[in-house]
Motif scaffolding. Sequence first.
Motif, PDB file in Angstrom:
ATOM      1  N   PRO A  45      10.801 -12.405  12.932  1.00  0.00           N
ATOM      2  CA  PRO A  45      10.821 -10.963  13.222  1.00  0.00           C
ATOM      3  C   PRO A  45       9.518 -10.321  12.827  1.00  0.00           C
ATOM      4  CG  PRO A  45      12.062 -11.418  11.239  1.00  0.00           C
ATOM      5  CD  PRO A  45      11.690 -12.752  11.829  1.00  0.00           C
ATOM      6  N   LYS A  46       9.111  -9.318  13.558  1.00  0.00           N
ATOM      7  CA  LYS A  46       7.875  -8.580  13.249  1.00  0.00           C
ATOM      8  C   LYS A  46       8.177  -7.424  12.322  1.00  0.00           C
ATOM      9  CE  LYS A  46       5.239 -11.171  15.750  1.00  0.00           C
ATOM     10  NZ  LYS A  46       4.303 -12.084  15.090  1.00  0.00           N
ATOM     11  N   GLY A  47       7.288  -7.192  11.363  1.00  0.00           N
ATOM     12  CA  GLY A  47       7.467  -6.078  10.431  1.00  0.00           C
ATOM     13  C   GLY A  47       8.260  -6.486   9.231  1.00  0.00           C
ATOM     14  N   ASN A  48       8.120  -5.737   8.180  1.00  0.00           N
ATOM     15  CA  ASN A  48       8.807  -6.022   6.929  1.00  0.00           C
ATOM     16  C   ASN A  48      10.151  -5.344   6.876  1.00  0.00           C
ATOM     17  OD1 ASN A  48       6.745  -7.587   5.790  1.00  0.00           O
ATOM     18  ND2 ASN A  48       5.611  -5.742   5.204  1.00  0.00           N
ATOM     19  N   ALA A  49      11.036  -5.890   6.032  1.00  0.00           N
ATOM     20  CA  ALA A  49      12.347  -5.278   5.846  1.00  0.00           C
ATOM     21  C   ALA A  49      12.203  -3.958   5.136  1.00  0.00           C
ATOM     22  CB  ALA A  49      13.254  -6.208   5.064  1.00  0.00           C
ATOM     23  N   THR A  50      13.044  -3.023   5.480  1.00  0.00           N
ATOM     24  CA  THR A  50      13.023  -1.736   4.781  1.00  0.00           C
ATOM     25  C   THR A  50      14.411  -1.408   4.323  1.00  0.00           C
ATOM     26  OG1 THR A  50      13.328  -0.577   6.887  1.00  0.00           O
ATOM     27  CG2 THR A  50      11.089  -0.839   6.108  1.00  0.00           C
ATOM     28  N   SER A  98      12.112  12.699  -6.291  1.00  0.00           N
ATOM     29  CA  SER A  98      11.118  13.314  -5.408  1.00  0.00           C
ATOM     30  C   SER A  98      10.627  12.357  -4.335  1.00  0.00           C
ATOM     31  CB  SER A  98       9.923  13.806  -6.234  1.00  0.00           C
ATOM     32  OG  SER A  98      10.329  14.765  -7.187  1.00  0.00           O
ATOM     33  N   ALA A  99      10.564  11.063  -4.649  1.00  0.00           N
ATOM     34  CA  ALA A  99      10.083  10.079  -3.680  1.00  0.00           C
ATOM     35  C   ALA A  99      10.736   8.737  -3.971  1.00  0.00           C
ATOM     36  CB  ALA A  99       8.567   9.950  -3.748  1.00  0.00           C
ATOM     37  N   THR A 100      11.071   8.018  -2.899  1.00  0.00           N
ATOM     38  CA  THR A 100      11.659   6.691  -3.056  1.00  0.00           C
ATOM     39  C   THR A 100      11.145   5.786  -1.955  1.00  0.00           C
ATOM     40  OG1 THR A 100      13.737   5.436  -3.196  1.00  0.00           O
ATOM     41  CG2 THR A 100      13.699   7.322  -1.715  1.00  0.00           C
ATOM     42  N   PHE A 101      11.035   4.487  -2.273  1.00  0.00           N
ATOM     43  CA  PHE A 101      10.496   3.535  -1.296  1.00  0.00           C
ATOM     44  C   PHE A 101      11.125   2.177  -1.550  1.00  0.00           C
ATOM     45  CE2 PHE A 101       7.411   0.577   0.523  1.00  0.00           C
ATOM     46  CZ  PHE A 101       7.090   1.202   1.718  1.00  0.00           C
ATOM     47  N   HIS A 102      11.406   1.436  -0.453  1.00  0.00           N
ATOM     48  CA  HIS A 102      11.928   0.078  -0.579  1.00  0.00           C
ATOM     49  C   HIS A 102      10.864  -0.917  -0.134  1.00  0.00           C
ATOM     50  CE1 HIS A 102      14.803  -3.156  -0.892  1.00  0.00           C
ATOM     51  NE2 HIS A 102      14.447  -3.568   0.308  1.00  0.00           N
ATOM     52  N   LEU A 103      10.525  -1.838  -1.029  1.00  0.00           N
ATOM     53  CA  LEU A 103       9.492  -2.836  -0.774  1.00  0.00           C
ATOM     54  C   LEU A 103      10.167  -4.110  -0.267  1.00  0.00           C
ATOM     55  CD1 LEU A 103       6.445  -3.424  -1.055  1.00  0.00           C
ATOM     56  CD2 LEU A 103       6.893  -4.194  -3.386  1.00  0.00           C
ATOM     57  N   GLY A 104      10.014  -4.391   1.031  1.00  0.00           N
ATOM     58  CA  GLY A 104      10.675  -5.537   1.638  1.00  0.00           C
ATOM     59  C   GLY A 104       9.858  -6.814   1.566  1.00  0.00           C
ATOM     60  N   SER A 105      10.426  -7.875   2.106  1.00  0.00           N
ATOM     61  CA  SER A 105       9.754  -9.175   2.140  1.00  0.00           C
ATOM     62  C   SER A 105       8.669  -9.192   3.218  1.00  0.00           C
ATOM     63  CB  SER A 105      10.785 -10.279   2.426  1.00  0.00           C
ATOM     64  OG  SER A 105      11.819 -10.257   1.479  1.00  0.00           O
ATOM     65  N   LYS A 118       0.832  -1.204   0.000  1.00  0.00           N
ATOM     66  CA  LYS A 118       0.000   0.000   0.000  1.00  0.00           C
ATOM     67  C   LYS A 118       0.866   1.252   0.000  1.00  0.00           C
ATOM     68  CE  LYS A 118      -3.919  -2.082   2.448  1.00  0.00           C
ATOM     69  NZ  LYS A 118      -4.662  -2.124   3.738  1.00  0.00           N
ATOM     70  N   LYS A 119       1.922   1.228   0.813  1.00  0.00           N
ATOM     71  CA  LYS A 119       2.796   2.397   0.884  1.00  0.00           C
ATOM     72  C   LYS A 119       3.562   2.599  -0.421  1.00  0.00           C
ATOM     73  CE  LYS A 119       3.404   2.275   5.907  1.00  0.00           C
ATOM     74  NZ  LYS A 119       4.339   1.985   7.028  1.00  0.00           N
ATOM     75  N   ALA A 120       4.053   1.493  -0.998  1.00  0.00           N
ATOM     76  CA  ALA A 120       4.778   1.600  -2.267  1.00  0.00           C
ATOM     77  C   ALA A 120       3.869   2.146  -3.356  1.00  0.00           C
ATOM     78  CB  ALA A 120       5.333   0.230  -2.673  1.00  0.00           C
ATOM     79  N   PHE A 121       2.630   1.662  -3.392  1.00  0.00           N
ATOM     80  CA  PHE A 121       1.685   2.133  -4.412  1.00  0.00           C
ATOM     81  C   PHE A 121       1.343   3.606  -4.191  1.00  0.00           C
ATOM     82  CE2 PHE A 121      -2.378   2.495  -6.635  1.00  0.00           C
ATOM     83  CZ  PHE A 121      -2.078   1.843  -7.830  1.00  0.00           C
ATOM     84  N   ALA A 122       1.223   3.996  -2.912  1.00  0.00           N
ATOM     85  CA  ALA A 122       0.945   5.401  -2.605  1.00  0.00           C
ATOM     86  C   ALA A 122       2.071   6.302  -3.088  1.00  0.00           C
ATOM     87  CB  ALA A 122       0.731   5.578  -1.104  1.00  0.00           C
ATOM     88  N   ALA A 129       6.111  14.430 -10.331  1.00  0.00           N
ATOM     89  CA  ALA A 129       7.496  14.376  -9.874  1.00  0.00           C
ATOM     90  C   ALA A 129       8.401  13.957 -11.018  1.00  0.00           C
ATOM     91  CB  ALA A 129       7.629  13.379  -8.723  1.00  0.00           C
ATOM     92  N   PRO A 130       9.537  14.614 -11.194  1.00  0.00           N
ATOM     93  CA  PRO A 130      10.420  14.253 -12.308  1.00  0.00           C
ATOM     94  C   PRO A 130      10.994  12.852 -12.170  1.00  0.00           C
ATOM     95  CG  PRO A 130      11.466  15.875 -10.876  1.00  0.00           C
ATOM     96  CD  PRO A 130      10.045  15.771 -10.440  1.00  0.00           C
ATOM     97  N   LEU A 131      11.257  12.392 -10.931  1.00  0.00           N
ATOM     98  CA  LEU A 131      11.862  11.076 -10.714  1.00  0.00           C
ATOM     99  C   LEU A 131      11.267  10.416  -9.467  1.00  0.00           C
ATOM    100  CD1 LEU A 131      15.666  11.575 -11.461  1.00  0.00           C
ATOM    101  CD2 LEU A 131      14.255   9.723 -12.351  1.00  0.00           C
ATOM    102  N   THR A 132      10.745   9.205  -9.639  1.00  0.00           N
ATOM    103  CA  THR A 132      10.242   8.396  -8.528  1.00  0.00           C
ATOM    104  C   THR A 132      10.928   7.040  -8.593  1.00  0.00           C
ATOM    105  OG1 THR A 132       8.077   9.500  -8.640  1.00  0.00           O
ATOM    106  CG2 THR A 132       8.189   7.420  -7.432  1.00  0.00           C
ATOM    107  N   VAL A 133      11.395   6.545  -7.443  1.00  0.00           N
ATOM    108  CA  VAL A 133      12.153   5.295  -7.409  1.00  0.00           C
ATOM    109  C   VAL A 133      11.542   4.342  -6.387  1.00  0.00           C
ATOM    110  CG1 VAL A 133      14.388   4.217  -6.950  1.00  0.00           C
ATOM    111  CG2 VAL A 133      14.284   6.464  -8.091  1.00  0.00           C
TER     112      VAL A 133
END
Length: 299
Positions: A294-299, A187-194, A32-36, A46-50
């Motif tokens: 472990p709780k939570g996803n990798a970032t 402008s925005a970057t996000f890492h999608l973990g396992s 959800k966060k990556a899609f947002a 934004a000129p660049l999103t990663v």
Amino acid sequence: MSQFYLEHYGFAVRPFSILPDPGMLFWSDRHKKAFAVLEYGLMTRAPLTVVTGEVGVGKTTLIQALLRRTDPDMRIGLISNARGDRGDLLRWILNAFDISAPPGADYVDLFQTFQDFVLSEYAEGRLVVLIFDEAQNLGADTLEELRMLTNINSGTDELLQLILLGQPELREIITRPELRQFAQRVSATFHLGSFDAETTAAYIRHRLQKAGGTGAEIDGPASARIHAEARGVPRMINKIADLALVYGAAADRPAIGAEIIDELIRDGLILTAAPEPGLSDRSTRLVLAHEQEPKGNAT
């Protein structure tokens, strides 16, 4: 054989195909966060999103979902696995928009052709959006060339947007000192973990139900075993769960238990990659049913 287990479990479709399928997309918190972030990039021009992530975590599926929501005033070009020098890059880009390169064109001709296209689309009220999947293959020099393309933008209006998706090494490349100007344009970057263990169980139930099942065709201990073997990577989860359903149907089992996953492992049907960089050194196969996750996803 897959058709056989569809009938056995009452599925309308295969629950765990490894092909990207936006209709099966499981909206974990991280997805959800990556899609947002992707939508934010489009909305703000934004000129660049990663967006980065390990192999098989669902980056391409997210892009397919995003493409289904784009506005008609956007001209989208999608490029996968592009390689080569800067001249090759421009040819990849022109091909993505079905633009013919002038015969014998050199780099200047190719750049001018693309710039004319962007300007003509802007004149018609359309924004050009260029999406690169597996962008880590581009390398530092080509990424810098992409930054130069954003110079087409001028004044207060954005004419060209770039969206880059890639494996974690893409983030490492972007943060090199020689690419500091590129990083400044992001402008925005996000890492999608396992997935963590809880999310893996929810993911398996979701796909079973989406395929027409009850969600209980793979039980809790089996889901935990699948998570440990797949290390929470959705593509590996799909591979293991799909084979488990084949084995379960062949054995006339009403549901998949942990012993089926153990049988797959013993029979050598599962190839397990090395752990992600940075993870603690542990066995490539985790077979303890009650391992502490472990709780939570990798970032």
